[in-house]
Scaffold this motif. Structure first.
Motif, mmCIF file in Angstrom:
data_model
loop_
_atom_site.group_PDB
_atom_site.id
_atom_site.type_symbol
_atom_site.label_atom_id
_atom_site.label_comp_id
_atom_site.label_asym_id
_atom_site.label_seq_id
_atom_site.Cartn_x
_atom_site.Cartn_y
_atom_site.Cartn_z
ATOM 1 N N UNK A 1 28.816 -52.763 -4.314
ATOM 2 C CA UNK A 1 30.203 -52.715 -3.845
ATOM 3 C C UNK A 1 30.976 -51.687 -4.662
ATOM 4 N N UNK A 2 31.981 -51.118 -4.042
ATOM 5 C CA UNK A 2 32.776 -50.091 -4.709
ATOM 6 C C UNK A 2 34.211 -50.562 -4.879
ATOM 7 N N UNK A 3 34.787 -50.147 -5.979
ATOM 8 C CA UNK A 3 36.199 -50.393 -6.231
ATOM 9 C C UNK A 3 36.903 -49.076 -5.910
ATOM 10 N N UNK A 4 37.653 -49.050 -4.804
ATOM 11 C CA UNK A 4 38.318 -47.828 -4.353
ATOM 12 C C UNK A 4 39.814 -47.979 -4.576
ATOM 13 N N UNK A 5 40.387 -47.051 -5.321
ATOM 14 C CA UNK A 5 41.819 -47.103 -5.655
ATOM 15 C C UNK A 5 42.208 -48.451 -6.264
ATOM 16 N N UNK A 6 41.331 -48.992 -7.108
ATOM 17 C CA UNK A 6 41.620 -50.238 -7.801
ATOM 18 C C UNK A 6 41.425 -51.490 -6.976
ATOM 19 N N UNK A 7 40.787 -51.380 -5.792
ATOM 20 C CA UNK A 7 40.625 -52.546 -4.916
ATOM 21 C C UNK A 7 39.194 -52.611 -4.367
ATOM 22 N N UNK A 8 38.643 -53.848 -4.375
ATOM 23 C CA UNK A 8 37.315 -54.088 -3.792
ATOM 24 C C UNK A 8 37.407 -55.284 -2.851
ATOM 25 N N UNK A 9 36.852 -55.126 -1.667
ATOM 26 C CA UNK A 9 36.793 -56.224 -0.693
ATOM 27 C C UNK A 9 35.320 -56.490 -0.415
ATOM 28 N N UNK A 10 34.881 -57.724 -0.732
ATOM 29 C CA UNK A 10 33.495 -58.124 -0.539
ATOM 30 C C UNK A 10 33.503 -59.237 0.512
ATOM 31 N N UNK A 11 33.075 -58.931 1.716
ATOM 32 C CA UNK A 11 33.177 -59.893 2.812
ATOM 33 C C UNK A 11 31.862 -59.991 3.574
ATOM 34 N N UNK A 12 31.608 -61.184 4.108
ATOM 35 C CA UNK A 12 30.417 -61.420 4.920
ATOM 36 C C UNK A 12 29.923 -62.829 4.730
ATOM 37 N N UNK B 1 40.274 -57.817 -6.600
ATOM 38 C CA UNK B 1 39.005 -58.129 -5.940
ATOM 39 C C UNK B 1 39.241 -59.268 -4.943
ATOM 40 N N UNK B 2 38.827 -59.047 -3.684
ATOM 41 C CA UNK B 2 38.884 -60.084 -2.650
ATOM 42 C C UNK B 2 37.469 -60.374 -2.198
ATOM 43 N N UNK B 3 37.117 -61.668 -2.202
ATOM 44 C CA UNK B 3 35.801 -62.114 -1.760
ATOM 45 C C UNK B 3 36.046 -63.089 -0.611
ATOM 46 N N UNK C 1 27.994 -60.655 -8.293
ATOM 47 C CA UNK C 1 27.795 -60.369 -9.713
ATOM 48 C C UNK C 1 28.687 -59.185 -10.062
ATOM 49 N N UNK C 2 29.691 -59.436 -10.935
ATOM 50 C CA UNK C 2 30.597 -58.355 -11.352
ATOM 51 C C UNK C 2 30.579 -58.289 -12.873
ATOM 52 N N UNK C 3 30.167 -57.151 -13.392
ATOM 53 C CA UNK C 3 30.027 -57.019 -14.846
ATOM 54 C C UNK C 3 31.364 -56.762 -15.541
ATOM 55 N N UNK C 4 32.341 -56.231 -14.825
ATOM 56 C CA UNK C 4 33.626 -55.889 -15.445
ATOM 57 C C UNK C 4 34.651 -56.993 -15.319
ATOM 58 N N UNK C 5 35.907 -56.617 -15.485
ATOM 59 C CA UNK C 5 37.004 -57.575 -15.388
ATOM 60 C C UNK C 5 37.891 -57.217 -14.197
ATOM 61 N N UNK C 6 38.807 -58.141 -13.867
ATOM 62 C CA UNK C 6 39.721 -57.918 -12.744
ATOM 63 C C UNK C 6 41.087 -58.493 -13.098
ATOM 64 N N UNK C 7 42.141 -57.850 -12.576
ATOM 65 C CA UNK C 7 43.497 -58.368 -12.784
ATOM 66 C C UNK C 7 43.786 -59.544 -11.858
ATOM 67 N N UNK C 8 43.383 -59.435 -10.589
ATOM 68 C CA UNK C 8 43.551 -60.533 -9.631
ATOM 69 C C UNK C 8 42.264 -60.692 -8.826
ATOM 70 N N UNK C 9 41.928 -61.961 -8.538
ATOM 71 C CA UNK C 9 40.751 -62.265 -7.725
ATOM 72 C C UNK C 9 41.161 -63.317 -6.708
ATOM 73 N N UNK C 10 40.803 -63.074 -5.439
ATOM 74 C CA UNK C 10 41.006 -64.036 -4.369
ATOM 75 C C UNK C 10 39.636 -64.341 -3.771
ATOM 76 N N UNK C 11 39.262 -65.629 -3.824
ATOM 77 C CA UNK C 11 37.993 -66.061 -3.239
ATOM 78 C C UNK C 11 38.321 -67.013 -2.091
ATOM 79 N N UNK C 12 37.869 -66.670 -0.878
ATOM 80 C CA UNK C 12 38.094 -67.494 0.308
ATOM 81 C C UNK C 12 36.754 -67.761 0.971
ATOM 82 N N UNK C 13 36.459 -69.050 1.182
ATOM 83 C CA UNK C 13 35.203 -69.408 1.840
ATOM 84 C C UNK C 13 34.549 -70.574 1.149
#
Length: 191
Positions: A69-80, A94-96, A104-116
């Protein structure tokens, strides 16, 4: 003049006798005749038998690996659904979203939203985290603030978890320390 009347009377009497003769039954066997319309195809009578129930089909789905997954302009969307994601480095937002996702994310994030539901997420240090769904596992470093909306979550933090708001039941939290806890559910465990 009397002869024509007598002849007429005899003729009427004879006609009445012949007319009634068809109504007289004669002794002997009777035969009933039913008209047919042609050949009749016999229809089998239904048969009933008890069958053993057929087991429901089961399917085992193995998660498939998605490209990194890529973080583009400070944002990553992981869906499926049924997908494995790998995200390297830090990412601000980061939105999941989905079910049965492994992240699996080795770095850190300012905000994370997990739905599902039934997701398994491992991330480093985080700022604000919101989890919506059921039966998710979330492993992380320290978390600044955490909001839960769901049931049966398992949160394991290697660092302290700041303020927590829980709207759900049967959630389990494991961290070396906590900030303010607002528990709006039942049977939640903070250890």
């Amino acid at each position: 003049m009397h002869a024509p009347r007598r002849t007429l009377g005899v003729a009427l009497a004879a006609g009445l006798i012949f007319a009634l003769a068809g109504c007289i039954t004669l002794p002997g066997p009777r035969a009933t005749v039913i008209p047919t319309r042609g050949a009749v195809t016999p229809v089998p009578s239904p048969s009933w038998e008890t069958l053993a129930p057929t087991p429901a089909p089961t399917a085992t789905v193995s998660p498939t690996s998605a490209p990194d997954a890529l973080c583009v302009n400070g944002r990553a969307v992981l869906a499926g659904n049924d997908v494995v994601f790998s995200l390297t480095g830090d990412c601000a937002d980061v939105t999941i979203a989905g079910n049965r996702i492994v992240v699996q994310m080795s770095g850190s994030a300012d905000t994370v939203l997990l739905q599902g539901s039934n997701n398994d997420v491992t991330i480093g240090a985080m700022g604000k985290v919101r989890i919506e769904g059921n039966d998710n596992t979330f492993v992380s470093g320290p978390i600044e603030s955490l909001q839960i909306a769901g049931d049966r979550m398992r949160i394991d933090a290697d660092g302290a978890i700041g303020d927590i708001t829980v709207n759900g039941n049967d959630n389990t939290f494991s961290a070396p320390g906590y900030g303010t806890i607002q528990d709006n559910g039942g049977r939640n465990v903070f250890g």
